[in-house]
Motif scaffolding. Structure first.
Motif, PDB file in Angstrom:
ATOM      1  N   UNK A 119       0.501  -1.252   0.169  1.00  0.00           N
ATOM      2  CA  UNK A 119       0.243   0.006   0.196  1.00  0.00           C
ATOM      3  C   UNK A 119       1.241   1.092  -0.103  1.00  0.00           C
ATOM      4  N   UNK A 120       2.017   1.415   1.199  1.00  0.00           N
ATOM      5  CA  UNK A 120       2.416   3.051   0.533  1.00  0.00           C
ATOM      6  C   UNK A 120       3.307   2.140  -0.500  1.00  0.00           C
ATOM      7  N   UNK A 121       4.316   1.894  -1.412  1.00  0.00           N
ATOM      8  CA  UNK A 121       4.995   1.563  -2.640  1.00  0.00           C
ATOM      9  C   UNK A 121       3.328   1.695  -3.801  1.00  0.00           C
ATOM     10  N   UNK A 122       1.966   1.890  -3.547  1.00  0.00           N
ATOM     11  CA  UNK A 122       1.473   2.085  -4.377  1.00  0.00           C
ATOM     12  C   UNK A 122       1.201   3.799  -4.121  1.00  0.00           C
ATOM     13  N   UNK A 123       0.777   4.398  -2.942  1.00  0.00           N
ATOM     14  CA  UNK A 123       0.500   5.454  -2.220  1.00  0.00           C
ATOM     15  C   UNK A 123       2.024   6.476  -3.253  1.00  0.00           C
ATOM     16  N   UNK A 124       3.651   5.606  -2.903  1.00  0.00           N
ATOM     17  CA  UNK A 124       4.594   6.559  -3.530  1.00  0.00           C
ATOM     18  C   UNK A 124       4.254   6.563  -5.145  1.00  0.00           C
ATOM     19  N   UNK A 125       4.292   5.680  -5.483  1.00  0.00           N
ATOM     20  CA  UNK A 125       3.964   5.544  -7.491  1.00  0.00           C
ATOM     21  C   UNK A 125       2.921   6.069  -7.518  1.00  0.00           C
ATOM     22  N   UNK A 126       2.068   6.359  -6.349  1.00  0.00           N
ATOM     23  CA  UNK A 126       0.623   7.654  -7.418  1.00  0.00           C
ATOM     24  C   UNK A 126       1.152   8.928  -7.373  1.00  0.00           C
ATOM     25  N   UNK A 127       1.546   9.027  -5.885  1.00  0.00           N
ATOM     26  CA  UNK A 127       2.116  10.769  -5.335  1.00  0.00           C
ATOM     27  C   UNK A 127       3.568  11.193  -7.152  1.00  0.00           C
ATOM     28  N   UNK A 128       4.609  10.207  -7.411  1.00  0.00           N
ATOM     29  CA  UNK A 128       5.328  10.262  -8.187  1.00  0.00           C
ATOM     30  C   UNK A 128       4.222  10.839  -9.045  1.00  0.00           C
ATOM     31  N   UNK A 129       3.628   9.987  -9.520  1.00  0.00           N
ATOM     32  CA  UNK A 129       2.820  10.293 -11.258  1.00  0.00           C
ATOM     33  C   UNK A 129       2.165  12.109 -11.185  1.00  0.00           C
ATOM     34  N   UNK A 130       1.597  11.774 -10.330  1.00  0.00           N
ATOM     35  CA  UNK A 130       1.382  13.372  -9.817  1.00  0.00           C
ATOM     36  C   UNK A 130       1.825  14.484  -9.771  1.00  0.00           C
ATOM     37  N   UNK A 131       3.241  14.141  -9.038  1.00  0.00           N
ATOM     38  CA  UNK A 131       4.326  15.039  -8.590  1.00  0.00           C
ATOM     39  C   UNK A 131       4.525  15.855 -10.463  1.00  0.00           C
ATOM     40  N   UNK A 132       4.448  14.259 -11.789  1.00  0.00           N
ATOM     41  CA  UNK A 132       5.312  14.430 -12.767  1.00  0.00           C
ATOM     42  C   UNK A 132       4.068  15.269 -13.661  1.00  0.00           C
ATOM     43  N   UNK A 133       2.533  14.922 -13.476  1.00  0.00           N
ATOM     44  CA  UNK A 133       2.036  15.665 -14.173  1.00  0.00           C
ATOM     45  C   UNK A 133       1.488  16.923 -13.711  1.00  0.00           C
ATOM     46  N   UNK A 134       1.619  17.335 -12.831  1.00  0.00           N
ATOM     47  CA  UNK A 134       1.905  18.937 -11.880  1.00  0.00           C
ATOM     48  C   UNK A 134       2.808  19.684 -12.646  1.00  0.00           C
ATOM     49  N   UNK A 135       3.837  18.832 -12.819  1.00  0.00           N
ATOM     50  CA  UNK A 135       4.994  19.783 -14.306  1.00  0.00           C
ATOM     51  C   UNK A 135       5.664  19.797 -15.211  1.00  0.00           C
ATOM     52  N   UNK A 136       4.426  18.231 -15.880  1.00  0.00           N
ATOM     53  CA  UNK A 136       4.367  18.647 -17.494  1.00  0.00           C
ATOM     54  C   UNK A 136       3.493  19.877 -17.945  1.00  0.00           C
ATOM     55  N   UNK A 137       3.107  21.082 -17.860  1.00  0.00           N
ATOM     56  CA  UNK A 137       2.859  22.154 -17.707  1.00  0.00           C
ATOM     57  C   UNK A 137       3.850  22.675 -19.116  1.00  0.00           C
ATOM     58  N   UNK A 138       4.629  23.243 -17.502  1.00  0.00           N
ATOM     59  CA  UNK A 138       5.543  23.955 -16.960  1.00  0.00           C
ATOM     60  C   UNK A 138       6.321  23.491 -18.023  1.00  0.00           C
ATOM     61  N   UNK A 139       7.285  22.477 -18.056  1.00  0.00           N
ATOM     62  CA  UNK A 139       7.945  21.363 -19.618  1.00  0.00           C
ATOM     63  C   UNK A 139       8.128  22.033 -20.405  1.00  0.00           C
ATOM     64  N   UNK A 140       6.525  22.073 -21.018  1.00  0.00           N
ATOM     65  CA  UNK A 140       5.692  21.228 -22.367  1.00  0.00           C
ATOM     66  C   UNK A 140       5.291  22.773 -22.688  1.00  0.00           C
ATOM     67  N   UNK A 141       4.850  23.829 -22.220  1.00  0.00           N
ATOM     68  CA  UNK A 141       4.338  24.935 -22.504  1.00  0.00           C
ATOM     69  C   UNK A 141       5.291  25.906 -23.896  1.00  0.00           C
ATOM     70  N   UNK A 142       5.833  26.300 -23.261  1.00  0.00           N
ATOM     71  CA  UNK A 142       6.709  27.150 -24.730  1.00  0.00           C
ATOM     72  C   UNK A 142       6.805  25.665 -25.766  1.00  0.00           C
ATOM     73  N   UNK A 143       7.238  24.934 -25.455  1.00  0.00           N
ATOM     74  CA  UNK A 143       8.012  24.583 -27.030  1.00  0.00           C
ATOM     75  C   UNK A 143       6.820  24.132 -28.205  1.00  0.00           C
ATOM     76  N   UNK A 144       5.069  23.399 -27.228  1.00  0.00           N
ATOM     77  CA  UNK A 144       3.985  24.056 -28.019  1.00  0.00           C
ATOM     78  C   UNK A 144       3.824  24.933 -28.635  1.00  0.00           C
ATOM     79  N   UNK A 145       3.376  26.081 -27.722  1.00  0.00           N
ATOM     80  CA  UNK A 145       3.615  27.289 -28.061  1.00  0.00           C
ATOM     81  C   UNK A 145       4.042  28.000 -29.054  1.00  0.00           C
ATOM     82  N   UNK A 146       5.371  27.674 -29.340  1.00  0.00           N
ATOM     83  CA  UNK A 146       6.469  27.998 -30.251  1.00  0.00           C
ATOM     84  C   UNK A 146       5.793  27.219 -31.259  1.00  0.00           C
ATOM     85  N   UNK A 147       5.203  25.922 -31.461  1.00  0.00           N
ATOM     86  CA  UNK A 147       5.059  25.137 -32.497  1.00  0.00           C
ATOM     87  C   UNK A 147       3.277  25.462 -33.042  1.00  0.00           C
ATOM     88  N   UNK A 148       2.393  26.069 -32.096  1.00  0.00           N
ATOM     89  CA  UNK A 148       0.818  26.362 -32.196  1.00  0.00           C
ATOM     90  C   UNK A 148       0.804  27.831 -32.487  1.00  0.00           C
TER      91      UNK A 148
END
Length: 178
Positions: A119-148
């Motif tokens: 259960x603790x391992x699944x919780x850690x994986x879910x938290x890591x997944x959430x954190x990765x998704x929260x950081x995704x817009x800041x990493x990709x928005x500049x590149x997507x904005x340039x392309x679009x």
């Protein structure tokens, strides 16, 4: 309507044979439908039984014990029906011993996973997944904005809004861990 002879014997904590003997000797009487009225039979049993001839009172087997035996036998594919015999109880005991030994062997072989650690391992994986998704817009928005060829800040705000909304929906799902 009363109970069966076996049910009454369990209630009294005596054998079926003892109840049969009490009926045959007239110490207790059956109802017209062949069942036993517990209250009436208890009163007759007490009134018509010679205390000097009684053995020390045996403890009645708790109903939970019968239920546990029935459940174990059902799990093993050996349903018991309405009553449990001594042989069935012994069989259930041996089945439980075998199941316990199998679990211990699986633990020794490292084939079992500790539930709390999983259960603790699944919780850690879910938290890591959430954190990765929260950081995704800041990493990709500049590149997507340039392309679009759109405003980077507006795209970032839109992406972040929708990612957070999606994560909130995912967070409302309650997994079962039993």
């Amino acid at each position: 309507m009363g109970v069966s002879i076996r049910a009454y014997s369990r209630h009294r904590g005596v054998s079926d044979t003892a109840v049969h003997k009490a009926i045959q000797s007239g110490r207790i009487t059956l109802e017209s439908d062949g069942t036993i009225n517990i209250e009436k039979a208890d009163a007759e049993w007490e009134a018509n039984t010679n205390k000097a001839q009684q053995r020390s009172k045996q403890k009645a087997v708790p109903a939970a014990a019968f239920e546990a035996v029935d459940e174990t036998l059902r799990e093993s594919g050996m349903g018991t029906g309405n009553s449990t015999t001594y042989v069935q109880a012994r069989t259930a005991n041996e089945v439980i011993k075998a199941q316990t030994a199998r679990v211990k062997l699986q633990q020794l072989k490292g084939e079992l996973v500790d539930r709390n650690q999983a259960i603790a391992h699944v919780f850690q994986l879910a938290r890591a997944e959430r954190d990765a998704w929260l950081g995704w817009p800041s990493r990709i928005s500049a590149q997507m904005a340039a392309e679009l060829e759109v405003d980077q800040h507006r795209l970032y705000v839109a992406l972040e809004t929708y990612v957070r909304q999606h994560l909130k929906e995912l967070g409302e799902v309650k997994p079962r861990v039993d």
